[in-house]
Design an enzyme around this catalytic site. Structure first.
Site, PDB file in Angstrom:
ATOM      1  N   HIS A 162      -2.542   7.291   6.845  1.00  0.00           N
ATOM      2  CA  HIS A 162      -1.563   8.232   6.223  1.00  0.00           C
ATOM      3  C   HIS A 162      -2.209   9.485   5.677  1.00  0.00           C
ATOM      4  O   HIS A 162      -1.734  10.666   6.107  1.00  0.00           O
ATOM      5  CB  HIS A 162      -0.680   7.600   5.197  1.00  0.00           C
ATOM      6  N   GLY A 203       0.831  -1.234  -0.047  1.00  0.00           N
ATOM      7  CA  GLY A 203      -0.040  -0.050  -0.088  1.00  0.00           C
ATOM      8  C   GLY A 203       0.826   1.140   0.101  1.00  0.00           C
ATOM      9  O   GLY A 203       2.202   1.250   0.269  1.00  0.00           O
ATOM     10  N   CYS A 213       6.021  -0.260   6.635  1.00  0.00           N
ATOM     11  CA  CYS A 213       5.768   0.911   6.160  1.00  0.00           C
ATOM     12  C   CYS A 213       6.991   1.454   5.069  1.00  0.00           C
ATOM     13  O   CYS A 213       8.146   1.557   5.785  1.00  0.00           O
ATOM     14  CB  CYS A 213       5.156   2.096   6.914  1.00  0.00           C
ATOM     15  N   LEU A 214       6.645   1.798   4.013  1.00  0.00           N
ATOM     16  CA  LEU A 214       7.830   2.056   3.087  1.00  0.00           C
ATOM     17  C   LEU A 214       8.485   3.239   3.630  1.00  0.00           C
ATOM     18  O   LEU A 214       9.474   3.787   3.368  1.00  0.00           O
ATOM     19  CB  LEU A 214       7.159   2.527   1.569  1.00  0.00           C
ATOM     20  N   GLN A 259       3.244  10.130   1.288  1.00  0.00           N
ATOM     21  CA  GLN A 259       4.353   9.212   1.482  1.00  0.00           C
ATOM     22  C   GLN A 259       5.122   9.562   0.195  1.00  0.00           C
ATOM     23  O   GLN A 259       6.555   9.432   0.338  1.00  0.00           O
ATOM     24  CB  GLN A 259       4.219   7.881   1.359  1.00  0.00           C
TER      25      GLN A 259
HETATM   26 NI    NI Z   1       2.794   3.193   5.543  1.00  0.00          NI
END
Ligand code: NI
Length: 178
Positions: A145, A47, A99-100, A52
């Site tokens: 986010h 995701g 999480c990236l 982000q």
């Molecule tokens: Ni994330």
């Protein structure tokens, strides 16, 4: 399509509420969704939310692996714009998330077990779905986010967060046996 730069924990865009997309369909949103999908796959994520990639808009993409996907050996990506979570179950469950924007780390996160969410696809059509399991979890993570919230604010246990290899060694091996 291009791979976008990912904001990492500490960047203020990750703690800012995203703004609603005003017009759909919208060529700039189509481009954003395509680039976010490519960026998510490149990072081996399931995701990604627009903040982000430094875009303060209510756009998320995610994969909810299905049997169909496994059978056909394809990857299905859902893009959801201006999402809302309209129903939460009373039940919650804890599971590991990454999480990236927080690379190399893992945390045990409490989430609602099932949810109903609504939003729009890129063409402005309404999407409304009930979700459970990983599908429910990834939508809650990405929706957070957009609210400026990262998963470390929702840890099931403050100690259950750390570098993925240490968590694997000291938590997962133990936790999964129970
Ligand atoms: Ni994330």
């Amino acid at each position: 399509m291009s791979i976008l730069k990912i904001a990492k924990l500490g960047h203020p865009v990750l703690h800012t509420k995203a703004l609603a997309v005003k017009k759909l369909p919208n060529p700039s949103i189509n481009t954003l969704v395509n680039d976010m999908s490519e960026t998510m796959l490149d990072g081996k994520g399931i995701g990604l939310a627009a903040p982000q990639v430094h875009i303060n808009k209510q756009v998320i993409v995610f994969r909810a692996p299905t049997e169909k996907e496994n059978e056909q050996n394809t990857i299905e990506i859902t893009a959801l714009i201006n999402p809302k979570i309209t129903k939460f179950s009373n039940e919650t469950n804890d599971d590991w998330e990454g999480c990236l924007s927080i690379p190399g780390m893992t945390g045990l996160v409490k989430r609602y077990s099932t949810i109903t969410y609504e939003g729009f696809d890129m063409n402005g059509n309404v999407i409304k779905k009930d979700a459970e399991g990983l599908h429910s979890r990834v939508v809650q993570h990405e929706f957070d986010h957009l609210m400026g919230i990262v998963y470390i604010s929702r840890l099931a246990d403050n100690r259950a967060f750390g570098f993925t290899d240490e968590i694997q060694e000291y938590w997962k091996n133990h936790y999964e046996k129970e």
